[in-house]
Motif scaffolding. Structure first.
Motif, PDB file in Angstrom:
ATOM      1  N   VAL A   1       0.462  -1.015   0.188  1.00 21.34           N
ATOM      2  CA  VAL A   1       0.069   0.029   0.257  1.00 21.34           C
ATOM      3  C   VAL A   1       0.707   1.309   0.247  1.00 21.34           C
ATOM      4  O   VAL A   1       0.324   2.403  -0.369  1.00 21.34           O
ATOM      5  N   THR A   2       1.912   1.391   0.706  1.00 19.06           N
ATOM      6  CA  THR A   2       2.792   2.431   0.608  1.00 19.06           C
ATOM      7  C   THR A   2       3.388   2.935  -1.157  1.00 19.06           C
ATOM      8  O   THR A   2       3.488   3.767  -1.219  1.00 19.06           O
TER       9      THR A   2
ATOM     10  N   MET B   1       1.744   2.066  -2.960  1.00 19.14           N
ATOM     11  CA  MET B   1       1.595   2.389  -4.068  1.00 19.14           C
ATOM     12  C   MET B   1       0.555   3.834  -3.529  1.00 19.14           C
ATOM     13  O   MET B   1       0.334   4.160  -4.698  1.00 19.14           O
ATOM     14  N   ILE B   2       1.044   4.462  -2.706  1.00 18.87           N
ATOM     15  CA  ILE B   2       0.756   6.007  -2.789  1.00 18.87           C
ATOM     16  C   ILE B   2       1.583   6.441  -2.782  1.00 18.87           C
ATOM     17  O   ILE B   2       2.082   7.400  -3.989  1.00 18.87           O
TER      18      ILE B   2
ATOM     19  N   PHE C   1       1.228   7.103  -6.726  1.00 17.72           N
ATOM     20  CA  PHE C   1       0.134   7.642  -7.067  1.00 17.72           C
ATOM     21  C   PHE C   1       0.519   9.290  -7.150  1.00 17.72           C
ATOM     22  O   PHE C   1      -0.335  10.062  -7.421  1.00 17.72           O
ATOM     23  N   ASP C   2       1.103   9.231  -5.926  1.00 14.52           N
ATOM     24  CA  ASP C   2       1.934  10.578  -6.021  1.00 14.52           C
ATOM     25  C   ASP C   2       2.606  11.213  -6.977  1.00 14.52           C
ATOM     26  O   ASP C   2       2.858  12.091  -7.400  1.00 14.52           O
TER      27      ASP C   2
END
Lengths: 463, 175
Positions: B107-108, B110-111, B114-115
């Motif tokens: 998840v980190t 993926m963040i 997306f950033d």
């Protein structure tokens, strides 16, 4: 009111006209009182008209020669103009050829110079854009104005560059190069993070970075101002900026480690866009805060349990080593049953012991289930946040389509951040719950399985 | 020596591509295997000595049939079982934590992806690559760590149960 007046005016003029015509009719009618009289009048009128026409004809004939003269004049004028036009056209063509010849001659004489001027224009343009972004412009302002003028005058092919101008470009390029090798201090007005202006000693490191007051600065080329970065890099890099500010070049050359941005500020300016931890958590929205609150509650419970179980465990261990049961720990209280019921038979003693144990167990296991529940619930709430975030994303897609990923970013970051928060809470909770459960189970084990044995051992030893 | 340095370099490069979460996963896996080795050492060495002394003590007893003897036997077995069970639950929870940490890394990562998308748009796949590797490598590492532990934990639990039963059988009560 106005329009009404105008209408009145119209009506009155109309009426006046009607009266005039009727008056004329009346005049004629007065002259011709009978049909015969009218007929006579007509005949007289015809005679008069014929006389008039004859008079006109005579006039025309008299002026005919005059008209001929006018025609001749006009024709003459036209011929003259045609002649002039032909002459001018010929001269224009001649001039055109002459111009081309001259241009050729100019090109021939310019020769390699022409290429030189092209290169000069290009270099001036490139250097201008380079100077605009260079932090050296913060120290030496106004260099681009000359370059801009020069590039424009080189673009209009009618002007030639003078040697002074060419040398000035050379000088500016050389100066940029020389300055980029230096670490320089100068006083300059700096826009602080809160918007106020202040004169500060700015340290320029080559053409890479500007540092003042232990902070990184950025050079804004549009306004030519120097501003403090709103978000500074992490402490370890900021420390080097502080070293750079503190270094005192007047005491000879001093070497200081410095974290520089080799892109000349673009990495640092991206830093402003990247969210920090606080903003990340905020992206999670209400669901994120709920998870964090639950996590905080879990941590508090865990802390209380850790201390309580640690103390109880220590006391139980001490009790295992000493013969006299004390009242301050579960094992001691269980063993006291033996003292209290000295003369009962073993079956009754066993019953009394298990009665005491049953009383102690709830205290040892209390609130541990709560931690277990939190470790399970936190990722579930995270999942809830993920789904609500995805709903937001799809609403954005319904409204704006999939064209711009930036519009979807809000929902997606909510979805991901809540998941992260759920996991961040759940992972330590699973770990803590295991440790606490092992601890409490160890103590309960001693109470349930070993207390009777300890009683027996002590009885045998005493006997 | 050079081989060792090269190994360290490749390991640190791997940890860098995986991000911080991978470091945590590495720490968890290390702790898990340390505990596992401690357990193996206990099973294979220490336990046998303790068991022998307990059995010898029991054999030396004259009274093997009274209530006292029975309770003492239960207490002895329970103490040894506790020794056998020590840390097994912790190892098991570490096995469970590994995939959770892998998910956290995903998840980190993926963040981060997306950033990058929010700043540079979706056109540049190359700039997203570091986020993607941060998303995938921890997942893989978590899975590997978890799988490597699962078998050992199951084996340890079975072993503990059997040892307890064997001990109970060795301490014979006389009626």
């Amino acid at each position: 009111m106005k329009s009404l007046n105008r209408v009145k005016q119209h009506v009155s003029t109309f009426l006046a006209a009607v009266t005039l015509t009727s008056a004329a009719f009346a005049a004629n009618a007065q002259e011709a009182t009978s049909l015969d009289q009218l007929l006579e009048q007509l005949a007289q009128g015809k005679v008069a008209q014929t006389q008039q026409n004859k008079q006109r004809e005579a006039d025309f004939m008299a002026r005919k020669s005059e008209q001929d003269q006018l025609l001749a004049n006009a024709t003459n004028e036209r011929d003259n103009q045609i002649k002039l036009s032909t002459e001018l056209e010929a001269s224009f063509q001649n001039n055109e050829i002459e111009l081309a010849n001259r241009q050729d001659a100019l090109n021939k004489r310019l020769g390699e110079l022409k290429e030189l001027f092209g290169v000069l224009q290009q270099v001036a343009g490139d250097t201008k854009s380079k100077f605009q972004n260079s932090v050296i412009s913060a120290q030496i302002p106004g260099r681009e104005a000359f370059l801009d003028e020069f590039a424009q005058s080189m673009g209009s092919s009618s002007k030639l560059a003078s040697i002074e101008e060419i040398e000035k470009i050379w000088f500016e390029l050389q100066r940029e190069m020389t300055e980029s090798a230096k670490v320089v201090r100068f006083d300059r007005e700096v826009v602080l993070a809160d918007g106020s202006k202040q004169t500060a000693t700015v340290t320029r490191i080559g053409n890479f970075n500007l540092v003042a007051n232990n902070k990184y600065l950025e050079f804004i080329s549009e306004t030519g101002s120097v501003a403090e970065l709103i978000r500074q890099p992490s402490g370890r890099y900021l420390g080097t900026a502080a070293d750079m500010t503190a270094a005192n070049p007047s005491q000879g050359t001093q070497q200081v480690a410095f974290a520089l941005d080799p892109t000349g500020g673009s990495i640092l300016s991206l830093l402003v866009q990247a969210p920090d931890t606080q903003e990340r958590v905020d992206q999670g929205g209400p669901v994120g805060y709920v998870i964090l609150a639950i996590g905080a509650i879990g941590l508090l419970i865990a802390l209380e349990r850790f201390i309580a179980l640690f103390l109880v465990g220590n006391k139980v261990n001490r009790q295992l080593k000493t013969a006299t049961p004390s009242n301050d720990n579960p094992l001691g209280r269980v063993l006291m049953a033996k003292e209290e019921y000295k003369d009962v038979d073993v079956e009754t003693l066993e019953l009394k012991l298990s009665e005491r144990i049953l009383k102690e167990v709830p205290q040892l296991t209390s609130r541990l289930t709560m931690i277990k529940i939190i470790s399970v619930v936190a990722p579930l709430i995270g999942l809830l946040g993920t789904v609500t975030g995805m709903i937001n994303t799809f609403q954005a897609i319904t409204l704006f389509g999939t064209g711009d990923p930036k519009l979807m970013a809000g929902g997606i970051s909510q979805a991901l951040v809540t998941t992260v928060l759920g996991l961040v809470v759940a992972i330590p909770m699973v770990f803590i719950s295991t440790i606490l459960t092992t601890r409490s189970r160890g103590i309960i084990n001693i109470l349930q399985q070993q207390s009777a044995g300890i009683v027996a051992e002590r009885a045998e030893k005493g006997a | 020596m050079i081989i060792f340095i090269e190994m360290m370099n490749s390991i640190s490069a791997f940890l860098d591509t995986g991000g911080q979460v991978l470091t945590v996963i590495a720490g968890v896996i290390c702790l898990m295997w340390l505990l596992i080795f401690e357990r193996l050492f206990f099973f294979l060495k220490t336990y046998n000595g303790i068991k022998k002394s307990v059995i010898a003590n029991w054999q030396a007893r004259a009274d093997k049939s009274s209530w006292h003897a029975e309770q003492i036997r239960i207490a002895q077995v329970s103490r040894l079982t506790e020794m056998l069970n020590q840390n097994v639950a912790l190892i098991q929870s570490l096995v469970v934590l590994c995939p959770l940490l892998g998910l956290l890394g995903t998840v980190t990562g993926m963040i981060q992806v997306f950033d990058v998308m929010a700043i540079s748009g979706s056109g540049n796949a190359r700039s997203m690559a570091s986020g993607v590797s941060r998303a995938t490598i921890p997942t893989m590492a978590g899975m590997v760590g978890s799988l490597s532990g699962v078998f050992v934990v199951t084996w340890l639990q079975r072993k503990t149960k059997r040892r307890t039963e064997q001990l109970e059988d060795s301490l014979v009560l006389q009626h």
